[in-house]
Each structure stands twice: as structure tokens, then as C-alpha cells.
Design an enzyme around this catalytic site. Sequence first.
Site, PDB file in Angstrom:
ATOM      1  N   ASP A 259       0.853  -1.181   0.000  1.00  0.00           N
ATOM      2  CA  ASP A 259       0.000   0.000   0.000  1.00  0.00           C
ATOM      3  C   ASP A 259       0.899   1.244   0.000  1.00  0.00           C
ATOM      4  O   ASP A 259       2.109   1.174   0.210  1.00  0.00           O
ATOM      5  CB  ASP A 259      -0.944  -0.035   1.222  1.00  0.00           C
ATOM      6  CG  ASP A 259      -2.190   0.802   1.002  1.00  0.00           C
ATOM      7  OD1 ASP A 259      -3.220   0.538   1.623  1.00  0.00           O
ATOM      8  OD2 ASP A 259      -2.125   1.738   0.159  1.00  0.00           O
TER       9      ASP A 259
ATOM     10  N   GLU B  22     -10.532   6.848   4.186  1.00  0.00           N
ATOM     11  CA  GLU B  22      -9.542   6.245   5.082  1.00  0.00           C
ATOM     12  C   GLU B  22      -9.688   6.765   6.510  1.00  0.00           C
ATOM     13  O   GLU B  22     -10.796   7.069   6.969  1.00  0.00           O
ATOM     14  CB  GLU B  22      -8.142   6.466   4.504  1.00  0.00           C
ATOM     15  CG  GLU B  22      -7.994   5.849   3.098  1.00  0.00           C
ATOM     16  CD  GLU B  22      -6.558   5.782   2.620  1.00  0.00           C
ATOM     17  OE1 GLU B  22      -6.303   6.156   1.469  1.00  0.00           O
ATOM     18  OE2 GLU B  22      -5.694   5.335   3.391  1.00  0.00           O
TER      19      GLU B  22
HETATM   20  C1  GLC Z   1      -4.356   4.172  -0.096  1.00  0.00           C
HETATM   21  C2  GLC Z   1      -5.283   3.045   0.278  1.00  0.00           C
HETATM   22  C3  GLC Z   1      -5.423   1.988  -0.784  1.00  0.00           C
HETATM   23  C4  GLC Z   1      -5.266   2.601  -2.160  1.00  0.00           C
HETATM   24  C5  GLC Z   1      -3.862   3.155  -2.272  1.00  0.00           C
HETATM   25  C6  GLC Z   1      -3.614   3.832  -3.622  1.00  0.00           C
HETATM   26  O1  GLC Z   1      -3.545   4.522   0.978  1.00  0.00           O
HETATM   27  O2  GLC Z   1      -5.033   2.389   1.519  1.00  0.00           O
HETATM   28  O3  GLC Z   1      -6.708   1.389  -0.603  1.00  0.00           O
HETATM   29  O4  GLC Z   1      -5.490   1.615  -3.153  1.00  0.00           O
HETATM   30  O5  GLC Z   1      -3.557   4.088  -1.252  1.00  0.00           O
HETATM   31  O6  GLC Z   1      -4.389   4.996  -3.741  1.00  0.00           O
END
Ligand code: GLC
Length: 657
Positions: free
Chosen positions: A346, A537
Site C-alpha cells: 500500500d 480512510e
Molecule cells: C491508499 C489506500 C489503498 C489505495 C492506495 C492507492 O492509501 O489504503 O486502498 O489503493 O492508497 O491509492
Amino acid sequence: MAHPSPHGRPSRSRLIGALLAASALAVSAVPAASAQTFPESGTSPTSSSSQKAPYLNPKLPVERRVGDLLGRMTLQEKAGQMTQAERAAVDEDQSKITSLGLGSLLSGGGSAPTPNAPEAWADMFDGYQKHALATRLHIPLLYGTDSVHGHGNLVGATVFPHNIALGAARDPALVRETAHITATETRATGPQWAFAPCLCVARDDRWGRTYESFGEDPKLVTEMETAIDGLQGTDPKDLARRDRVLASAKHYAGDGDTTYGTSTTGTYKIDQGVTITGREHFWKTDLAPYIPAVRQHRVGSIMPSYSSVDWTEDGVGNPVKMHANKELLTDVLKQKIGFQGFLISDWEAIHQIPGDYATQVRTAVNAGVDMFMEPYSAPKFVQTLIAEVQAGRVPMSRIDDAVRRILHAKFQLGLFEHPYSDRTNIDTIGSPVHRAVARRAVAQSQVLLKNAHHALPLRPSQRIYVAGTNAHDLGNQAGGWTVTWQGQSGNTAFPGTTILQGIKQNASNVTYSKDASAPTGGHDVGIVVVGETPYAEGIGDVGNNGRTLNLSDADRANVARVCGAIKTCVVLDVAGRPQIVTDELPKTDAFVMSWLPGSEGEGVADVLFGKRPFTGKLPVTWPRSEAQEPINVGDKNYDPLFPYGYGLTTRAGGALR
Ligand code: GLC
């Protein structure tokens, strides 16, 4: 230059990362292949005779092509393939794509070209791809984006209800259909990879990502994995089609089962926190959906969670980050469950692993992470990984395993034959046909929780009074991951129809008063739309930025005023999770959970006026108070306001059944 993070995330580490990246790029990005001490394994893409190298021959089996290409690659080229950068970090000097041999780029939330339009996306994508193909072995880029409820980063895309609403619809075929449209609209603009679906099992509604979950029951989440089929197709050959993309099941695992107040990052209260649990519960609840995702749906990639796991049977107090968890990433997921795809970290998640950067890189790659989402640290990542291999702290066999998995996906996607955007479907983006499917999904996701005196369905002849910001706010009804990372209130960011517009299409005598200040007299029905403003988030965690499950004062005042003045009163909740309505419920005649419907607000009016029946069922338990959280079906002394699976049904045009 530190790019304004598309995530808009208040991140000091990102600024430092960008500065480091800029400085690292001031000199040659990475030691030239000849400078490294590692034995050269690179050979040219065309062998001595004029015929093409086997890896360039689409007639050969994928495994044969992978093996041939892998054998030609240098350590630097392999490290490049394991690296994913944010597009904003290379947009101003795209030669970095070539010099680093980047395997992938992403659009983080809100990271889009200007203008943010389909052709501009495809032109941008093709420009990046051209630089990738300029590398010695011409390995095409994989481009990922968060198409989590439609191609959300693109203005004009069809914006579907978020997963929690689709969980309420209880219709796996519908989920497959919405995901297929998402794949079509995504791939038509270039990106061949969606960071979706979230297979999170949301156990505490105070989590800011509850709406990204299909629900609190792992069995329901598993039923909705038809999303993977919609994105990827069901035959491996489908991945090369212009209407399919690679899926990414996320966030492995236990992201939705962390304990409130244990988050170790930022000001979050639960997001990226610690799942304090026993292995048996973890396997049955948090990990369970990943088994069919791998074995039945053959998901092509999986994204580990930021969160940690702390095993109660081992004595709580030793949380291990998922990105550092070899037991769960390799022993369980890859070996025991048999995951053949690749693990994508991530966003800067490895920066949360204890230790210096070299330790973070080494720990994560040895734990089993294959590709690294290092948005602004790509040059530093490549250099560090090469150094760790050369020092013998990362075995070459691990590198080869990771690169093999990544190349396998690229060959299956047909990238070597068709590296550039295929715009055949570009005119279907946001088309009436696609929006009609989204509208049906909105209708099927509505959950009727109360309907006294047959308040619903409404009749077109009724004089209707509508109050509440969320009655007429596209941004609020779409939620996060829509044009920007956090989403935004208002009606200007993207096209669609609001709930109010849907009501006005069905009735001619409609008064709208956002704050219920207009006179209420002379109306037959009052509709109050309450709810949340957008978030994504941990920003949406209860306790952050004043976030709560309670209704806002303005919403409470609107309910009191309208329901106190007009004989029949209907309340709709436009939010990403249940809100506390215990005190307001007695004041209403009907209460509907509308979730986050996306761009097609008309779908809400379709069930309000009986054009479609109410069929939705709660995918999460509805608490009486915030203090009841976490509260889930199966709990002892289970006493919610509405239980998991509850929802009244009506016949189309008919009364309550
Ligand atoms: C974010 C999220 C993830 C996402 C990634 C790219 O922090 O946790 O779900 O796909 O970054 O945007």
C-alpha cells in the site's frame, strides 16, 4: 520538487520522500547496469538470428515467455519492475520511467491529468508507456488506479454506490455487472489495473473505511467477490480484453477488524490499527474471503493492509505489520492458500515497518511483498533493493519470484502485444446505458427500516417538502474516492443527478429548503435527508476531525422542525455507515438508509415513488448508540436498533409486504 500529494494527505514523510527522490535524481538515478558488481544476466531482446526473442512471441505459453524474459534481465531491471511510482512523481520528467525501468505507475486518489477527461487520460497513459517501451527489453508499464466504485478519479465516469450499498443489495450478479462497467471505463482511458475490490470485513462502524466494505459478515463479502469476475473476467484470456482490468483484493487482512484506539499512525483512531485477535477468529472472519478470491476468482493481485496483527494466544503486546508478516503473506497466502499473483504494497506502507529504510525494504520483500507502491521514493527504493541483494540480505530467488509474478500478469493482460490505450470503448464512459445500471444498483441498495401508516411509496400528486443538505449534493452522495481522494461536497465536480432532482422528476409540487427555514404549511409529506460529508480512510475515523456516528445538529434540527410540522415525515440517511438515529426514529413515519448512492441519485426516487420495490437488507448491524460499537451479528447480548440483515420489502408500486 515535492509534488502536492494527490492524496492531499498531511504527510511529512512524503515531502521528505519527494525531496530525496529529487536529489537522488539529480545524478544518475540508479548505478548503470555495467556499474553493478552483480553478474550480468542481461541479454538483448533479439537473439543472434533475426527472429524475435521467445518472450515477444504471443504464440508461446505465458510461463515460457516469463522464463525467457526473466533470464535476460539484470538485477537493476528486476528491481525496476518491482517498483511503482505515483504518476505525479514522473510527470514532469518522464525519462525517469526509462532510466529506472519502472514496472508500474499509479494514480493515487485525485491524481489525474489536466483536463481530467477520458482522452487526456489515454494520452497521458500512452505518453508514459512510450517511455517504458524505450527500455532495453521494452517491458510495458502496469498502471493502477482506485476504481473502487467506478473509475472514480475520472470526471464523467459512472459513479456507482460504494460497496456497503452493494452489500445491502445482496445481488452478486449486479456486483459483477457494475464491476464490468468499471473495468470497461477504466481500461478505455489506459489503466489496466484497479485497486479493487476491498474484501475488508467491517466490524466497527467507527472505521473511516466502513463504506468500502460489503459488510460485517465474511460470507456476504465472499458472495460479493463476483466483483473480481466483473473486473478480470472469468477466463485468464479475458484479461487481455479492452473491457477487463487486473483486480487487487485488499487490504489483506484484518483491516476492518482493528481495535478502536489502537491506530499507530497519524491521528487515526482505528484505521491502520491493530487487529488484536486469535488465529481461529482471524481465519474465519478476516482471512476467509481471500481463499475464494484466490482459488475461485483467481484474483491477480492482493494489497496487504497497513494494519498489524497481534495474536491473543501469543500474549498480546507484539503487533506485527502485515507488510512485514512473512507467516501471513508467504506461508499462509502464497503457500497454503496458493496465491499465484503478486502482492502490491500500500501507499508508503513499508515506511511504517520499524527500522531504517533498508530494513523496511528488506523486511517487506523477504516477507513476500512483490511490488512496492513507493510513490515519491522510487529511485531510493530501487537503489536500496539492489544494495540489499548485493549484500546477500535479500536472496535472488525472492527477486526472481516477485518479478516472475509481475511479468506473468503483464503477459496475461496482453501488454506486450497491446501496450497502448485501446480507446474503442471511450464513448461508453458515463453513457446512459452505464448510468442506468448504476441507477438500478442505487434502487436495489436502499434499505427501508421503517414505514408506518404506509408513508411509502409516495404519490406524484402529493405536495412534498424536502429539507437537508444531502438531498441536493452530488459530492456528499458519492463520498470519498470520487474525483479527489477525500471526495468533496457540492454539485460541480462531476455530472450526475441528486436525490432532490429525482424527486422533482416524479412530483410537480416540491419545495426544497436546505435548512428547513421555508414555511412547511400546505404540504402532504416532508422528506428530510440527513447524513455525512465525504471522507476517505482514517480521515473518516470517529474521533478524527470531529467525526462521529451521531447526526449533526443541523440534521437533528431539520428532523425536529419538518417532522414536527408535517403530518407524514420520511427521513433518508445518506452516509457511509449507520448513524445514531435512536432519538429521531419515533418522530418519523418512514426511515430509509440510502448509503452513498454515487452519481445516480434518481435511483433513490425510484423506490420512494414505488417504481422499483424496496429489497435492500442491512449489511452491517445498526447500533443504538456509538458506545455499542463494535456490534456484529452473532455477538452475545446482541441488542441493536436494527439487526444485521433487516430491511422491509415492498412490491413495485405496492404497499408493504
Ligand atoms: C491508499 C489506500 C489503498 C489505495 C492506495 C492507492 O492509501 O489504503 O486502498 O489503493 O492508497 O491509492
